[in-house]
Design a protein around this motif. Structure first.
Motif, mmCIF file in Angstrom:
data_model
loop_
_atom_site.group_PDB
_atom_site.id
_atom_site.type_symbol
_atom_site.label_atom_id
_atom_site.label_comp_id
_atom_site.label_asym_id
_atom_site.label_seq_id
_atom_site.Cartn_x
_atom_site.Cartn_y
_atom_site.Cartn_z
ATOM 1 N N ALA A 147 14.083 4.220 -21.654
ATOM 2 C CA ALA A 147 15.461 4.348 -22.143
ATOM 3 C C ALA A 147 15.619 3.661 -23.501
ATOM 4 N N VAL A 148 15.039 2.487 -23.648
ATOM 5 C CA VAL A 148 15.123 1.772 -24.925
ATOM 6 C C VAL A 148 14.421 2.570 -26.021
ATOM 7 N N CYS A 149 13.264 3.121 -25.706
ATOM 8 C CA CYS A 149 12.535 3.916 -26.696
ATOM 9 C C CYS A 149 13.320 5.164 -27.094
ATOM 10 N N GLU A 150 13.944 5.794 -26.126
ATOM 11 C CA GLU A 150 14.754 6.974 -26.433
ATOM 12 C C GLU A 150 15.940 6.597 -27.319
ATOM 13 N N ASP A 151 16.611 5.483 -27.005
ATOM 14 C CA ASP A 151 17.738 5.016 -27.826
ATOM 15 C C ASP A 151 17.298 4.711 -29.253
ATOM 16 N N ALA A 152 16.074 4.238 -29.403
ATOM 17 C CA ALA A 152 15.549 3.902 -30.729
ATOM 18 C C ALA A 152 14.880 5.102 -31.401
ATOM 19 N N ALA A 153 14.906 6.239 -30.741
ATOM 20 C CA ALA A 153 14.278 7.463 -31.256
ATOM 21 C C ALA A 153 12.798 7.254 -31.558
ATOM 22 N N VAL A 154 12.129 6.536 -30.646
ATOM 23 C CA VAL A 154 10.699 6.265 -30.779
ATOM 24 C C VAL A 154 9.960 7.143 -29.784
ATOM 25 N N ASP A 155 8.943 7.826 -30.267
ATOM 26 C CA ASP A 155 8.153 8.711 -29.412
ATOM 27 C C ASP A 155 6.996 7.904 -28.814
ATOM 28 N N VAL A 156 7.050 7.644 -27.519
ATOM 29 C CA VAL A 156 6.006 6.880 -26.838
ATOM 30 C C VAL A 156 5.621 7.580 -25.538
ATOM 31 N N ARG A 157 4.458 7.209 -25.060
ATOM 32 C CA ARG A 157 4.007 7.651 -23.737
ATOM 33 C C ARG A 157 3.736 6.382 -22.947
ATOM 34 N N LEU A 158 4.518 6.137 -21.918
ATOM 35 C CA LEU A 158 4.363 4.956 -21.078
ATOM 36 C C LEU A 158 3.580 5.337 -19.827
ATOM 37 N N ILE A 159 2.621 4.483 -19.473
ATOM 38 C CA ILE A 159 1.725 4.792 -18.354
ATOM 39 C C ILE A 159 1.694 3.610 -17.397
ATOM 40 N N ARG A 160 1.745 3.897 -16.125
ATOM 41 C CA ARG A 160 1.511 2.887 -15.104
ATOM 42 C C ARG A 160 0.151 3.205 -14.492
ATOM 43 N N ALA A 161 -0.796 2.244 -14.619
ATOM 44 C CA ALA A 161 -2.152 2.485 -14.130
ATOM 45 C C ALA A 161 -2.821 1.152 -13.810
ATOM 46 N N ASP A 162 -3.903 1.210 -13.076
ATOM 47 C CA ASP A 162 -4.692 0.037 -12.711
ATOM 48 C C ASP A 162 -5.669 -0.274 -13.840
ATOM 49 N N MET A 163 -5.555 -1.467 -14.423
ATOM 50 C CA MET A 163 -6.394 -1.810 -15.570
ATOM 51 C C MET A 163 -7.879 -1.891 -15.217
ATOM 52 N N LEU A 164 -8.216 -1.971 -13.936
ATOM 53 C CA LEU A 164 -9.623 -1.982 -13.534
ATOM 54 C C LEU A 164 -10.257 -0.601 -13.595
ATOM 55 N N THR A 165 -9.436 0.429 -13.524
ATOM 56 C CA THR A 165 -9.988 1.782 -13.491
ATOM 57 C C THR A 165 -9.462 2.687 -14.604
#
Length: 178
Positions: free
Chosen positions: A6-24
């Protein structure tokens, strides 16, 4: 992640956010920068797993990409270890106690939250790294141009520092270490 999106959208920033296990999680040559901040490194019980995190970041960076890790370095911690820290919150307070374990290789942090006369405890254990140790782990993972700083502004890492920031570059790019 929803709030970040939501913050990125409000700032008009194009991002890809990922939730993942840093071990894999590995996305070969997909990122220009990997950030690991607020002492979010060193929590796996097996040191080989912590090294795996660095190798995954290295593999996921494009050539010339950079990994930055922000931790509480051993040298910084040695200056104040043993003194409880108290943080006052709205109507509550937290007492933090740090204990060095295993000949300065690990740290246990205990917190007590007191609110409305009720105390709740939590604790976590992590590996402790000196600047030299973390630099060596970066180099073992394949990073070049590894540098240590005392803050995000690039100040030198020394006995006055509050944090240890380590930056390494994946070889093969033409970005340099700026």
């Amino acid at each position: 992640l929803k709030r970040a999106q939501a913050v990125c959208e409000d700032a008009a920033v194009d991002v890809r956010l990922i939730r993942a296990d840093m071990l894999t999680h590995v996305e070969p040559e997909s990122y220009d920068v990997v950030l690991n901040v607020f002492t979010s490194f060193g929590y796996f019980d097996d040191p080989r797993d912590n090294a795996r995190v660095l190798r995954n970041a290295h593999e996921s960076l494009a050539p010339g990409g950079q990994l930055l890790i922000d931790v509480m370095g051993k040298e910084v911690l040695a200056g104040w270890i043993g003194r409880p820290q108290i943080v006052e919150l709205d109507g509550a307070y937290v007492v933090q106690r740090d204990t060095v374990l295993d000949s300065w290789t690990r740290l246990r942090t205990d917190w007590t939250l007191v609110r409305d006369g009720i105390a709740r405890d939590a604790s976590i254990t992590s590996f402790l790294y000196s600047a030299a140790e973390l630099r060596g782990l970066f180099e073992d993972a394949g990073f070049a141009e590894v540098e240590c700083f005392g803050g995000f502004d690039g100040e030198p890492y020394d006995h006055h520092s509050k944090r240890l920031i380590v930056r390494g570059t994946k070889p093969g790019g033409d970005r340099g270490s700026s």
